[in-house]
Enzyme design. Sequence first.
Site, short mmCIF file in Angstrom:
data_model
loop_
_atom_site.label_atom_id
_atom_site.label_comp_id
_atom_site.label_asym_id
_atom_site.label_seq_id
_atom_site.Cartn_x
_atom_site.Cartn_y
_atom_site.Cartn_z
N GLY A 1 -27.36 42.25 35.64
CA GLY A 1 -26.47 42.75 34.59
C GLY A 1 -26.38 44.26 34.49
N THR A 2 -27.32 44.96 35.07
CA THR A 2 -27.30 46.43 34.95
C THR A 2 -26.62 47.09 36.16
OG1 THR A 2 -29.46 46.41 36.03
CG2 THR A 2 -29.43 46.59 33.62
N GLY A 3 -26.21 46.28 37.11
CA GLY A 3 -25.66 46.83 38.36
C GLY A 3 -24.17 47.08 38.28
N GLY B 1 -22.32 43.86 37.31
CA GLY B 1 -22.75 43.50 35.95
C GLY B 1 -22.10 44.40 34.92
N TYR C 1 -29.32 39.89 55.56
CA TYR C 1 -28.69 39.76 54.22
C TYR C 1 -27.70 38.61 54.24
CZ TYR C 1 -25.37 41.31 50.51
OH TYR C 1 -24.53 41.39 49.42
N PRO D 1 -16.93 38.33 46.97
CA PRO D 1 -16.20 39.58 46.81
C PRO D 1 -16.15 40.38 48.12
CG PRO D 1 -17.95 39.37 45.16
CD PRO D 1 -18.18 38.34 46.21
N ARG E 1 -11.38 48.28 55.75
CA ARG E 1 -11.98 47.56 54.63
C ARG E 1 -10.94 47.30 53.56
NH1 ARG E 1 -15.26 47.41 58.06
NH2 ARG E 1 -17.52 47.84 57.99
P1 NAP Z 1 -26.30 46.49 42.38
O1 NAP Z 1 -25.42 47.48 41.69
O2 NAP Z 1 -27.30 46.97 43.37
O3 NAP Z 1 -27.07 45.63 41.25
C1 NAP Z 1 -28.03 44.71 41.68
C2 NAP Z 1 -28.62 44.12 40.45
O4 NAP Z 1 -29.60 43.17 40.84
C3 NAP Z 1 -29.27 45.15 39.54
O5 NAP Z 1 -28.91 44.88 38.21
C4 NAP Z 1 -30.76 44.86 39.73
O6 NAP Z 1 -31.50 45.06 38.54
C5 NAP Z 1 -30.74 43.37 40.05
N1 NAP Z 1 -31.95 42.98 40.79
C6 NAP Z 1 -32.31 43.38 42.03
N2 NAP Z 1 -33.48 42.82 42.35
C7 NAP Z 1 -33.88 42.07 41.26
C8 NAP Z 1 -35.02 41.28 40.97
N3 NAP Z 1 -36.01 41.13 41.85
N4 NAP Z 1 -35.08 40.67 39.76
C9 NAP Z 1 -34.09 40.83 38.86
N5 NAP Z 1 -32.96 41.55 39.08
C10 NAP Z 1 -32.88 42.18 40.28
O7 NAP Z 1 -25.42 45.38 43.10
P2 NAP Z 1 -23.89 44.99 42.89
O8 NAP Z 1 -23.07 45.82 43.81
O9 NAP Z 1 -23.58 44.95 41.43
O10 NAP Z 1 -23.89 43.51 43.47
C11 NAP Z 1 -23.84 42.41 42.60
C12 NAP Z 1 -23.63 41.18 43.46
O11 NAP Z 1 -22.39 41.32 44.19
C13 NAP Z 1 -24.72 40.98 44.50
O12 NAP Z 1 -25.04 39.60 44.60
C14 NAP Z 1 -24.08 41.47 45.80
O13 NAP Z 1 -24.63 40.81 46.92
C15 NAP Z 1 -22.65 41.10 45.58
N6 NAP Z 1 -21.66 41.89 46.34
C16 NAP Z 1 -21.64 43.26 46.24
C17 NAP Z 1 -20.67 43.97 46.96
C18 NAP Z 1 -20.56 45.48 46.86
O14 NAP Z 1 -19.75 46.06 47.63
N7 NAP Z 1 -21.28 46.13 45.98
C19 NAP Z 1 -19.76 43.31 47.78
C20 NAP Z 1 -19.84 41.92 47.85
C21 NAP Z 1 -20.78 41.22 47.13
P3 NAP Z 1 -32.14 46.51 38.23
O15 NAP Z 1 -31.02 47.50 38.34
O16 NAP Z 1 -32.69 46.36 36.87
O17 NAP Z 1 -33.18 46.71 39.29
O1 GFB Z 2 -19.88 49.96 52.53
P1 GFB Z 2 -20.52 50.05 53.88
O2 GFB Z 2 -21.77 50.82 54.01
O3 GFB Z 2 -20.86 48.62 54.47
O4 GFB Z 2 -19.40 50.66 54.88
P2 GFB Z 2 -19.94 47.49 55.13
C1 GFB Z 2 -19.78 50.98 56.19
C2 GFB Z 2 -18.61 51.66 56.90
O5 GFB Z 2 -18.38 52.97 56.32
C3 GFB Z 2 -18.96 51.88 58.36
C4 GFB Z 2 -18.63 53.97 57.31
O6 GFB Z 2 -17.79 51.84 59.13
C5 GFB Z 2 -19.53 53.28 58.35
O7 GFB Z 2 -19.40 53.94 59.63
N1 GFB Z 2 -19.30 55.13 56.72
C6 GFB Z 2 -18.94 56.41 56.93
C7 GFB Z 2 -20.39 55.10 55.96
N2 GFB Z 2 -19.81 57.24 56.31
C8 GFB Z 2 -20.74 56.43 55.71
C9 GFB Z 2 -21.88 56.71 54.94
O8 GFB Z 2 -22.29 57.86 54.73
N3 GFB Z 2 -22.57 55.64 54.45
C10 GFB Z 2 -22.17 54.34 54.68
N4 GFB Z 2 -22.87 53.31 54.14
N5 GFB Z 2 -21.09 54.04 55.46
C11 GFB Z 2 -20.95 45.91 53.35
C12 GFB Z 2 -22.33 45.32 53.12
O9 GFB Z 2 -20.80 46.18 54.75
O10 GFB Z 2 -19.96 44.97 52.99
C13 GFB Z 2 -22.47 45.05 51.63
O11 GFB Z 2 -23.30 46.25 53.58
C14 GFB Z 2 -21.36 44.22 51.11
O12 GFB Z 2 -23.70 44.44 51.34
C15 GFB Z 2 -19.98 44.71 51.58
O13 GFB Z 2 -21.56 42.90 51.47
C16 GFB Z 2 -18.89 43.70 51.27
O14 GFB Z 2 -18.60 47.39 54.50
O15 GFB Z 2 -20.01 47.68 56.59
#
Ligand code: NAP
Ligand code: GFB
Length: 314
Positions: free
Chosen positions: A9-11, A14, A136, A163, A208
């Site tokens: 919820g804090t992410g 969330g 992952y 997502p 992307r």
């Molecule tokens: P985030 O900002 O890193 O937040 C992750 C959250 O999970 C935080 O609230 C964290 O709590 C909590 N958490 C981590 N480890 C925990 C543990 N051991 N026990 C309880 N809580 C825990 O991630 P997000 O980007 O919001 O992602 C949310 C969901 O969307 C995830 O399932 C992720 O896989 C999915 N998702 C994300 C993306 C993306 O681009 N960000 C894309 C596709 C899917 P604390 O902050 O309190 O540690």
């Molecule tokens: O968001 P990202 O790190 O992960 O994006 P994915 C990676 C792409 O951004 C690569 C370029 O093509 C990298 O070469 N990039 C350029 C960078 N500069 C940077 C940089 O400084 N940092 C990063 N991180 N990338 C994500 C998963 O894969 O897909 C997540 O890791 C999530 O968990 C999301 O599932 C949907 O898009 O490759």
Amino acid sequence: MKTVLVTGGTGLVGQGIKSISLHFQNQLEFIFISSKQFDLTKSEQVEKMFETHKPNYIIHLAACVGGLFKNMNNKVEMLEKNLLLNYNVIHYSHVYKVEKLIACLSTCIFPNNIPSYPVTEEMLHDGPPHSSNDAYAYAKRMIEIHCKAYRENFGDEFICVSPTNIYGPHDNFNLEDGHVLPVLIHRCFLAKQSKQKFIIRGTGAPLRQFIFSEDVGLAIVKILLTENVPDNIILSVPESQEISIAEIGNMIAKNFDYQDHIVFDNSYSDGQFKKTVSNKRLLTLFPDFKFISVQDGIQRTIQWFLENKNIARI
Ligand code: NAP
Ligand code: GFB
């Protein structure tokens, strides 16, 4: 009034749900959980969480999450922590008779080699994910298998959403662990501040689809309140809004008036080249769903970062 407990919820996501939760205050009472309250990798703490809150619904967001470089360099942690916390939340959601569970997958966990794009929900197990985040990805794919087993054996309404790349306020702006969009915002800010080059890792060619965190939050809550939804729903902007890393970097640099200082460092990995997904299933459910444009989303995220960089995850 039904209670919905939001793990993670804090992410980023969330907080996206929190920002739209007022629209549903007559239907839902939201409980936002952080790891400081309950460590979901520990089954006794998960049981305590359910005993304490006895929620009607669960939105399971909690995960060990990161961008390309965090995934490549921390595969054991990404696998073990996510397997543990996902098992606990799904298992005890059944034990405590949760009426509906929505768990989060991701479009990066789908097969890397697709015969023809776009990716659709049915393709999830049709081949291995990209090697950069396979640990992952397999931990996430087990969520789908686990929810399906509970649906088939007990009729539980345990479903998944997938997502695409999410961004927005409260993201992780850490330069090594974060996802590309927040990292480029942070890096461009630092580059301009120190009059250095704005480095974008890789070639900038990968493609992307970026979705704003509030859109993900709204879609998840609408799915929660809709009956008889499919068991996996991709949450993404249309294929037509697929954009290259170079274009995103340029849009971010323009917001900082720093677009003449971009340098690509292709000594770094590009990761997965593309993972174009279809959002047809989402739009079939909600034909009028409107997405926040990436231009507006980037502007709002940069503004949040500049106003909160002292408390943001950097
Ligand atoms: P985030 O900002 O890193 O937040 C992750 C959250 O999970 C935080 O609230 C964290 O709590 C909590 N958490 C981590 N480890 C925990 C543990 N051991 N026990 C309880 N809580 C825990 O991630 P997000 O980007 O919001 O992602 C949310 C969901 O969307 C995830 O399932 C992720 O896989 C999915 N998702 C994300 C993306 C993306 O681009 N960000 C894309 C596709 C899917 P604390 O902050 O309190 O540690
Ligand atoms: O968001 P990202 O790190 O992960 O994006 P994915 C990676 C792409 O951004 C690569 C370029 O093509 C990298 O070469 N990039 C350029 C960078 N500069 C940077 C940089 O400084 N940092 C990063 N991180 N990338 C994500 C998963 O894969 O897909 C997540 O890791 C999530 O968990 C999301 O599932 C949907 O898009 O490759």
